[in-house]
Design a protein around this motif. Structure first.
Motif, PDB file in Angstrom:
ATOM      1  N   ALA A 182      28.911  39.881  80.577  1.00 40.72           N
ATOM      2  CA  ALA A 182      29.242  39.885  79.157  1.00 40.72           C
ATOM      3  C   ALA A 182      30.184  41.033  78.809  1.00 40.72           C
ATOM      4  O   ALA A 182      31.150  40.859  78.055  1.00 40.72           O
ATOM      5  N   ILE A 183      29.912  42.211  79.346  1.00 41.40           N
ATOM      6  CA  ILE A 183      30.773  43.372  79.086  1.00 41.40           C
ATOM      7  C   ILE A 183      32.197  43.099  79.549  1.00 41.40           C
ATOM      8  O   ILE A 183      33.176  43.417  78.859  1.00 41.40           O
ATOM      9  N   HIS A 184      32.318  42.464  80.685  1.00 43.18           N
ATOM     10  CA  HIS A 184      33.649  42.286  81.268  1.00 43.18           C
ATOM     11  C   HIS A 184      34.390  41.070  80.727  1.00 43.18           C
ATOM     12  O   HIS A 184      35.438  40.712  81.262  1.00 43.18           O
ATOM     13  N   ARG A 185      33.870  40.458  79.688  1.00 44.62           N
ATOM     14  CA  ARG A 185      34.704  39.494  78.966  1.00 44.62           C
ATOM     15  C   ARG A 185      35.836  40.221  78.251  1.00 44.62           C
ATOM     16  O   ARG A 185      36.890  39.637  77.996  1.00 44.62           O
ATOM     17  N   VAL A 186      35.609  41.508  77.912  1.00 41.67           N
ATOM     18  CA  VAL A 186      36.657  42.279  77.222  1.00 41.67           C
ATOM     19  C   VAL A 186      37.088  43.498  78.041  1.00 41.67           C
ATOM     20  O   VAL A 186      38.228  43.951  77.917  1.00 41.67           O
ATOM     21  N   HIS A 187      36.196  44.058  78.859  1.00 42.93           N
ATOM     22  CA  HIS A 187      36.555  45.217  79.678  1.00 42.93           C
ATOM     23  C   HIS A 187      37.078  44.711  81.014  1.00 42.93           C
ATOM     24  O   HIS A 187      36.338  44.531  81.972  1.00 42.93           O
ATOM     25  N   ARG A 188      38.382  44.488  81.058  1.00 41.02           N
ATOM     26  CA  ARG A 188      38.999  43.887  82.233  1.00 41.02           C
ATOM     27  C   ARG A 188      40.461  44.317  82.273  1.00 41.02           C
ATOM     28  O   ARG A 188      41.005  44.869  81.310  1.00 41.02           O
ATOM     29  N   PHE A 189      41.078  44.083  83.387  1.00 37.27           N
ATOM     30  CA  PHE A 189      42.490  44.414  83.507  1.00 37.27           C
ATOM     31  C   PHE A 189      43.298  43.638  82.460  1.00 37.27           C
ATOM     32  O   PHE A 189      42.945  42.522  82.083  1.00 37.27           O
ATOM     33  N   LEU A 190      44.351  44.246  82.008  1.00 38.41           N
ATOM     34  CA  LEU A 190      45.245  43.740  80.955  1.00 38.41           C
ATOM     35  C   LEU A 190      44.681  43.972  79.548  1.00 38.41           C
ATOM     36  O   LEU A 190      45.313  43.586  78.565  1.00 38.41           O
ATOM     37  N   GLN A 191      43.517  44.614  79.450  1.00 37.17           N
ATOM     38  CA  GLN A 191      42.990  45.050  78.153  1.00 37.17           C
ATOM     39  C   GLN A 191      43.768  46.302  77.734  1.00 37.17           C
ATOM     40  O   GLN A 191      43.855  47.274  78.489  1.00 37.17           O
ATOM     41  N   ARG A 192      44.307  46.293  76.499  1.00 34.99           N
ATOM     42  CA  ARG A 192      45.188  47.379  76.077  1.00 34.99           C
ATOM     43  C   ARG A 192      44.482  48.465  75.287  1.00 34.99           C
ATOM     44  O   ARG A 192      45.101  49.470  74.914  1.00 34.99           O
ATOM     45  N   HIS A 193      43.191  48.300  74.999  1.00 31.30           N
ATOM     46  CA  HIS A 193      42.482  49.256  74.152  1.00 31.30           C
ATOM     47  C   HIS A 193      41.229  49.771  74.873  1.00 31.30           C
ATOM     48  O   HIS A 193      40.664  49.077  75.730  1.00 31.30           O
ATOM     49  N   PRO A 194      40.776  50.947  74.498  1.00 29.07           N
ATOM     50  CA  PRO A 194      39.445  51.368  74.962  1.00 29.07           C
ATOM     51  C   PRO A 194      38.403  50.363  74.480  1.00 29.07           C
ATOM     52  O   PRO A 194      38.519  49.805  73.384  1.00 29.07           O
ATOM     53  N   ARG A 197      42.416  39.824  74.958  1.00 30.64           N
ATOM     54  CA  ARG A 197      43.692  39.897  74.233  1.00 30.64           C
ATOM     55  C   ARG A 197      43.517  40.332  72.784  1.00 30.64           C
ATOM     56  O   ARG A 197      44.402  40.968  72.217  1.00 30.64           O
ATOM     57  N   HIS A 198      42.383  39.992  72.177  1.00 31.67           N
ATOM     58  CA  HIS A 198      42.208  40.295  70.747  1.00 31.67           C
ATOM     59  C   HIS A 198      40.895  41.007  70.441  1.00 31.67           C
ATOM     60  O   HIS A 198      40.637  41.315  69.270  1.00 31.67           O
ATOM     61  N   CYS A 199      40.068  41.278  71.451  1.00 29.45           N
ATOM     62  CA  CYS A 199      38.752  41.866  71.192  1.00 29.45           C
ATOM     63  C   CYS A 199      38.494  43.014  72.155  1.00 29.45           C
ATOM     64  O   CYS A 199      38.825  42.926  73.341  1.00 29.45           O
ATOM     65  N   HIS A 200      37.941  44.118  71.625  1.00 25.06           N
ATOM     66  CA  HIS A 200      37.570  45.232  72.496  1.00 25.06           C
ATOM     67  C   HIS A 200      36.286  45.920  71.997  1.00 25.06           C
ATOM     68  O   HIS A 200      36.081  47.112  72.189  1.00 25.06           O
TER      69      HIS A 200
END
Length: 898
Positions: free
Chosen positions: A438-450, A418-421
């Motif tokens: 570890a990568i997929h803590r931020v690279h996951r569905f509902l992530q709004r940024h590259p 929600r707040h980190c990419h």
């Protein structure tokens, strides 16, 4: 093809994962779940023991809560979800959403549907409680959360619960090798057995689930660990059914090419791989489930070669070695810490205020990060759990900009998208799963940024980088195979089973020559076609129960669920073998005992299944008389590399753990002769005695008078040695250890064999030879150099292990047989127990070693083989043997001309 009873037996082998659960419909599932999530829950609840392998962000937390709630509601008792440290907040937050609809992503319409659904059944609102001991479980029908450490430390016994789910089940990834795995298997899986109604009775948790976003499809042993935990199939059985083993190293598995599709179909019957909603059904929308772009950047730091060190001989190295091993990698991390931190600060300077995770592996790296970035929040093992979780929540909610931690601690279950990419890896390691998590803590569905990922590594760690990239690519490809199966069959086990049933039968193909007849066919059907009392000798290596499978066909005898199941199928063949064997003649059955892993015995250590004893019982049950056996010695060093059962280190720790090497046996059975008043076969296997010639050229048996010209034959001297079974010492002096040091391994092997056979055995002397060679670095660890030789004819230590048709297969680049019979075994049995011109039959022909050697020895060969590749290769060998036998030599041509 075969009689209906045998056909029915084969059809019963087509088994997908058994169902243990309950049929439910969507009205029982929380309305907040999306259609694809409801389909997942229905599938899991029906199965009762299932694995949910969903991609990051597809809602497996919702799935687990609902699955455990519904099964607990149906079966009674308490429900338990076991989670990694730091994930409690995510589960409590999602449980509250399912109970109240209180979440910014829930619409007013959805909230109203939820309230209406709960009006008549308020107990369906999940109320999770986190506990650290069984005493805190105050509701006998409650749903509880706990950490793995609580179960592992014995504070909470899962056997008090009816249903459980393991979230991110890392403990199962260390299959067999960790205390945690063994404890979890004992506590959760217990001892499954069946009652009189064929229902599963277990001392563990009856309904079991696992859920993770990162199973490793390229790590087959991990998938088999999940399978064993769920009680789907024993690991040893699964290894046998689908994989070929690495003869040099235990648990290195390569899937048989002809078994690959069957393996993934079987996996799909108990494990659900989902990459996006439409994988389950084309009608399920993928809207909102597109992963953002992933920007991976590798930053290589040049190595400092001034400190390259020395090689094993003490010579200075010009360049540093690659840090391939764990020890070398750890040393490289310590040596390069300063330059890696400097690179991290350079990358971070691109946007100092960005929300970011910095991953590290060592405590020294954490201290360096804290010193380099004042104010950064770090999490670590010695922290109080509440303090650690507070930091995780604050970072997840965007209240903290930068967080540092280890993937092993923060990399599972936490949602930071929600707040980190942006993530920076201060170093790289061998554990691909930890990196991916570890990568997929931020690279996951509902992530709004590259999403940006920066990897920092040194020149000496290039091999580690390449290994990570290789596993990443392999993981992607194998996941694609699984999702293709789900897309093709949906969640229908029946459709999957119907595809597998197609490989049930085989269309018979016969290849014959003047001296042989072989058939690509099920051996039961083939033997039934043969005339009674027509075979002079049966010689075969039967499948070693469930040890190996040789074809994708369900008629394969190795494709059985247990030893009892194997002998049940043998029960269709053995009476036919008895029928076709001529009265009074022999059957030579090559077998080997099997190792039973400690996880299967329930004893915690490996034992031996006496397969040769069970085979003797089986053949005697079907009318054969047991005549004895030949023992064929094998290499215990190579065996230990396959099983880790005879290890030197373990012997030093506790000698009671170590057994002995597993020899092979040639069991000898006889079909009783028609005339029971004497012991002779209806057609005896006769041998010509040596002879001499009188003045008129008439043959005079050698045992009547001294010869003038001795002919070939079976001599009295040979008979006496055969009957006695021992050879006396030649009286030569003992071979000294010092004489061996300058010799190569092959010469040492031959000299020691000669020494062992010709001299009186001296145990301490032979040990001393090995110790001297070991001290000089000349005792190999991958094969047994100093093999004791036998003086007994009942123990064959001179069988050349590599002299098989696999040598020809390897030279031609063709598929090799899993366990081919050695030429020495076949030749000795055929020469001793049959006569020229007689038919020798092998129901498990393989590469056709038995008919091949039979033709060469002047007999007729006959065999059946189910695997078409083996069959056609074997047909070429039989034809070659017949051609060699019938082709005249130069001297034959001169005799014809004369």
């Amino acid at each position: 093809m075969n009689a209906p009873d045998y056909t029915s037996f084969l059809k019963s082998k087509v088994r997908m994962a058994e169902s243990f659960g309950f049929e439910i419909d969507d009205s029982e599932i929380n309305p907040l779940l999306k259609p694809f999530q409801k389909a997942t829950v229905r599938w899991a609840v029906v199965g009762g023991r299932r694995a949910i392998f969903k991609r990051f962000g597809l809602g497996k937390t919702f799935d687990q809560i609902e699955v455990v709630r519904i099964v607990r509601e149906r079966a009674g008792g308490m429900g338990l979800i076991v989670i990694p440290l730091g994930v409690r907040v995510e589960f409590m937050r999602d449980a509250n959403t399912l109970a109240t609809g209180d979440s910014p992503v829930i619409t007013d319409e959805q909230r109203a549907q939820l309230r209406a659904w709960l009006v008549d059944h308020p107990e369906r609102a999940p109320r999770l409680k986190f506990v650290r001991s069984i005493e805190e479980c105050d509701d006998p029908e409650g749903l509880y959360l706990t950490n793995y450490e609580t179960v592992r430390d014995g504070k909470l016994d899962p056997r008090h619960f009816t249903v459980s789910s393991l979230d991110e089940a890392d403990c199962l990834r260390g299959f067999g090798g960790t205390k945690t795995f063994r404890e979890f298997m004992a506590l959760f899986a217990g001892d499954d057995r069946r009652d009189m109604s064929n229902r599963i009775v277990t001392e563990g948790v009856r309904y079991r689930f696992v859920a993770t976003a990162t199973p490793s499809p390229n790590e087959y042993i991990e998938l088999l660990a999940y399978c064993a935990y769920l009680g789907i199939m024993d690991v040893g059985q699964a290894k046998t059914r689908f994989f070929k083993r690495n003869s040099e190293k235990a648990d290195q598995l390569t899937i048989h090419p002809h078994k690959e599709r069957e393996f993934w179909l079987w996996m799909a019957s108990w494990a659900l791989f989902v990459e996006r909603p439409s994988d389950l059904d084309p009608s399920f929308s993928d809207e909102g489930y597109d992963l953002p772009a992933l920007d991976v950047r590798w930053h290589e730091i040049p190595a400092d070669h001034s400190d390259a060190g020395t090689d094993i001989g003490g010579q200075l190295r010009m360049f540093k070695q690659q840090a391939i091993g764990i020890v070398d990698a750890a040393r490289e991390k310590r040596d390069s810490l300063g330059v890696r931190v400097a690179k991290m600060l350079q990358i971070r300077a691109e946007d100092p205020d960005a929300h970011r995770i910095v991953w590290h592996d060592l405590e020294a790296e954490r201290h360096a990060i804290e010193q380099a970035i004042p104010g950064i929040t770090t999490v670590y093992g010695s922290q109080e759990l509440d303090e650690r979780e507070a930091s995780i929540i604050q970072f997840s909610d965007g209240e903290i900009a930068e967080l540092a931690g280890k993937p092993v601690m923060l990399g599972s279950g936490c949602n930071f998208q929600r707040h980190c990419h942006w993530e920076i890896f201060l170093g790289i390691g061998h554990k691909f799963k930890d990196i991916l998590q570890a990568i997929h803590r931020v690279h996951r569905f509902l992530q709004r940024h590259p999403v940006r990922i920066d990897f920092i590594y040194t020149e000496a760690e290039r091999a580690i980088r390449h290994n990570i990239e290789r596993k990443w690519q392999q993981d992607t490809e194998l996941r694609k195979k699984m999702t293709e199966i789900i897309r093709e069959f949906g969640l229908s086990r029946a459709a999957m089973a119907s595809v597998l049933t197609r490989s049930l039968g085989v269309e018979r193909v016969e290849v014959s020559g003047r001296d042989y007849v072989i058939a690509n066919n099920d051996c039961v059907d083939e033997t039934r076609r043969m005339e009674s009392d027509s075979v002079g000798l049966i010689l075969t290596s039967i499948p070693f129960s469930t040890q190996y499978e040789y074809s994708p066909n369900y008629a394969d005898f190795g494709h059985t669920d247990s030893n009892e199941h194997f002998f049940e199928q043998m029960g269709y063949l053995t009476p036919e073998l008895f029928r076709v064997l001529a009265p009074g003649r022999l059957a030579g059955i090559h077998v080997k005992d099997r190792i039973v892993p400690g996880g299967m015995t329930g004893l915690g250590f490996q034992t031996v299944y006496p397969f040769h004893c069970k085979t003797i019982e089986h053949f005697m049950k079907h009318g054969f008389a047991y005549m004895g056996m030949k023992t064929i010695v094998t290499d215990v060093v190579r065996e230990n590399n396959q099983t880790y059962r005879l290890g030197w280190t373990e012997q030093c720790k506790d000698a009671t753990k170590m057994s002995v090497g597993m020899p092979e046996y040639l069991l000898i059975f006889r079909k009783p002769p028609t005339d029971r008043t004497n012991s002779y076969a209806d057609t005896p296997v006769q041998k010509l005695k040596p002879f001499s010639l009188d003045a008129d050229g008439n043959m005079i048996p050698f045992d009547r008078e001294l010869p003038t010209a001795v002919g070939t034959g079976y001599s009295r001297a040979r008979w006496q040695i055969d009957a006695h079974g021992f050879t006396r010492s030649s009286g030569q002096r003992l071979l000294t250890p010092e004489e061996l040091l300058a010799l190569p391994h092959d010469v040492i092997f031959k000299l020691f064999k000669q020494h062992s056979l010709e001299n009186i055995f001296d145990f301490e002397h032979d040990v001393r030879i090995g110790e001297v060679l070991s001290a000089a670095g000349k005792l190999p660890s991958n094969f047994m150099l100093l093999q004791p030789q036998s003086w007994s004819e009942e123990v064959w230590t001179d069988v050349t292990r590599m002299l098989t048709l696999n040598g020809a297969q390897s030279a031609k680049g063709k598929e090799m047989h899993l366990c081919p019979m050695q030429f020495d075994i076949a030749d000795r049995a055929i020469a001793q127990w049959s006569m020229p011109g007689e038919e020798i039959y092998d129901p498990f022909g393989g590469l056709m070693t038995v008919p091949f050697r039979a033709v060469k020895l002047g007999r007729r060969g006959r065999a059946a083989e189910l695997n078409p590749a083996y069959f056609f290769d074997g047909a070429a060998y039989c034809k070659m043997a017949e051609q060699e036998r019938s082709t005249p030599s130069l001297f034959d041509a001169f005799e014809v001309a004369a």
